[in-house]
Design an enzyme around this catalytic site. Structure first.
Site, PDB file in Angstrom:
ATOM      1  CG  ASP A   1      -2.029   1.000   1.144  1.00 39.38           C
ATOM      2  OD1 ASP A   1      -2.291   1.496   0.032  1.00 39.38           O
ATOM      3  OD2 ASP A   1      -2.630   1.299   2.176  1.00 39.38           O
ATOM      4  N   GLY A   2       0.319   2.309  -0.622  1.00 37.92           N
ATOM      5  CA  GLY A   2       0.976   3.622  -0.567  1.00 37.92           C
ATOM      6  C   GLY A   2       1.573   4.068  -1.894  1.00 37.92           C
ATOM      7  CG  ASN A   3       2.116   1.243  -4.978  1.00 34.40           C
ATOM      8  OD1 ASN A   3       2.996   1.131  -4.135  1.00 34.40           O
ATOM      9  ND2 ASN A   3       1.622   0.213  -5.637  1.00 34.40           N
TER      10      ASN A   3
ATOM     11  NE  ARG B   1      -1.479   6.782   0.942  1.00 36.90           N
ATOM     12  CZ  ARG B   1      -1.557   5.932   1.969  1.00 36.90           C
ATOM     13  NH1 ARG B   1      -1.353   6.371   3.186  1.00 36.90           N
ATOM     14  NH2 ARG B   1      -1.838   4.676   1.760  1.00 36.90           N
TER      15      ARG B   1
ATOM     16  CG  ASN C   1      -7.586  -2.525  -5.892  1.00 39.27           C
ATOM     17  OD1 ASN C   1      -6.631  -3.237  -5.619  1.00 39.27           O
ATOM     18  ND2 ASN C   1      -8.011  -1.578  -5.062  1.00 39.27           N
TER      19      ASN C   1
ATOM     20  CB  SER D   1      -7.759  -3.656   2.960  1.00 38.32           C
ATOM     21  OG  SER D   1      -7.655  -2.378   3.512  1.00 38.32           O
TER      22      SER D   1
ATOM     23  CG  HIS E   1       0.027   1.463  -9.206  1.00 41.51           C
ATOM     24  ND1 HIS E   1      -0.213   1.191  -7.879  1.00 41.51           N
ATOM     25  CD2 HIS E   1      -1.053   2.170  -9.636  1.00 41.51           C
ATOM     26  CE1 HIS E   1      -1.389   1.694  -7.524  1.00 41.51           C
ATOM     27  NE2 HIS E   1      -1.916   2.303  -8.579  1.00 41.51           N
TER      28      HIS E   1
ATOM     29  NE  ARG F   1      -7.321   1.524  -6.269  1.00 48.51           N
ATOM     30  CZ  ARG F   1      -6.256   1.793  -5.536  1.00 48.51           C
ATOM     31  NH1 ARG F   1      -5.153   2.205  -6.107  1.00 48.51           N
ATOM     32  NH2 ARG F   1      -6.281   1.629  -4.235  1.00 48.51           N
TER      33      ARG F   1
END
Ligand code: FPP
Length: 247
Positions: A27-29, A31, A75, A203, A44, A78
């Protein structure tokens, strides 16, 4: 016998007592990319590189199983461009892996409903699965179009179908038998679940399997997750006392 000697500056880890199975929510790609003024897709791409580095390192230190959350059943909500970019990265990774599997001996498996993937990509997953049966190295499970609840519903459906077909009967259902109907059949439960990026949520990841997993959270965003961060997570895991509900 210690199999692996890390550089001195890394957090102290006992390589003789590693968890068998580590699972990571990558997680966090988004941001990470935003902080750099880049499109989310660049995050990503950086995350895919981190995955490669961490998977290779896990194999080097002698981990048996690594499971990563690459794309959830949620997902698909998105933007199309982002979904296509993630699918494209998986394809690139699989093509490169097929070439290197002989050398790396990393076995690749998939947890998730792959029917929704483009046929060409599905074919690649079948090929990597097939090649993997020839090796005995670390097993990497890529969760793609995966959801923990969806997995449990599918397993329940499959068990019910076996009952209707007369192959099983409801009274014989145990936790072990049920586990055999999950994508993770035959894989030991994760000992350690790592979630970078500061979010404190599961999640929909490995809901059944992580019943007794130790959790490790860090604020570091996935593309910045390094061997040093992995060492911190392993050291934290080794400092915990696992009681599995006992005393
Ligand atoms: C979560 O970060 C990340 C994803 C939904 C995709 C993860 C995909 C990869 C690392 C690349 C493809 C995988 C392989 C195995 C090659 P986020 O987008 O939710 O980040 P954010 O919370 O900062 O927005």
């Amino acid at each position: 016998m210690a199999l692996f000697k890390p550089k001195a500056e890394l957090a102290e880890v006992d390589f003789n007592h590693l968890p068998r199975h580590v699972a990571i929510i990558m997680d966090g790609n988004g941001r990470w990319a935003k902080r750099r003024g880049l499109p989310r897709t660049a995050g990503h791409a950086a995350g895919a590189e981190t995955f490669r580095t961490i998977a290779t390192y896990c194999q080097e230190i002698g981990l048996e199983y690594l499971t990563v959350y690459a794309f959830s059943t949620e997902n698909w909500k998105r933007p199309m461009e982002e979904v296509s970019a993630i699918i494209g990265l998986l394809k690139k990774y699989l093509l490169e892996s097929i070439e290197k599997m002989e050398k790396d001996k990393i076995r690749l498996h998939f947890f998730g409903d792959l029917d929704a993937l483009p046929p060409e990509l599905r074919e690649l997953t079948v090929r990597t699965d097939d090649i993997s049966t020839r090796y005995e190295g670390m097993q990497v499970n890529v969760c793609f179009n995966y959801g923990g609840r969806d997995e449990i519903v599918r397993a329940t459906r499959a068990f019910a179908a076996d009952c209707l077909a007369g192959k099983r009967n409801p009274e014989e259902l145990t936790e072990d038998l049920f586990s055999g109907y999950l994508y993770s059949a035959g894989v030991p439960d994760p000992d350690l679940v790592i979630r970078p990026s500061g979010e404190l949520r599961i999640s929909n990841f490995l809901l059944w399997q992580s019943a007794y997993a130790e959790f490790y959270y860090t604020d570091v965003l996935w593309p910045d997750f390094s061997k040093e961060e992995l060492h911190k997570a392993l050291a934290a895991y080794q400092s915990r006392s696992r009681r599995f509900g006992g005393v």
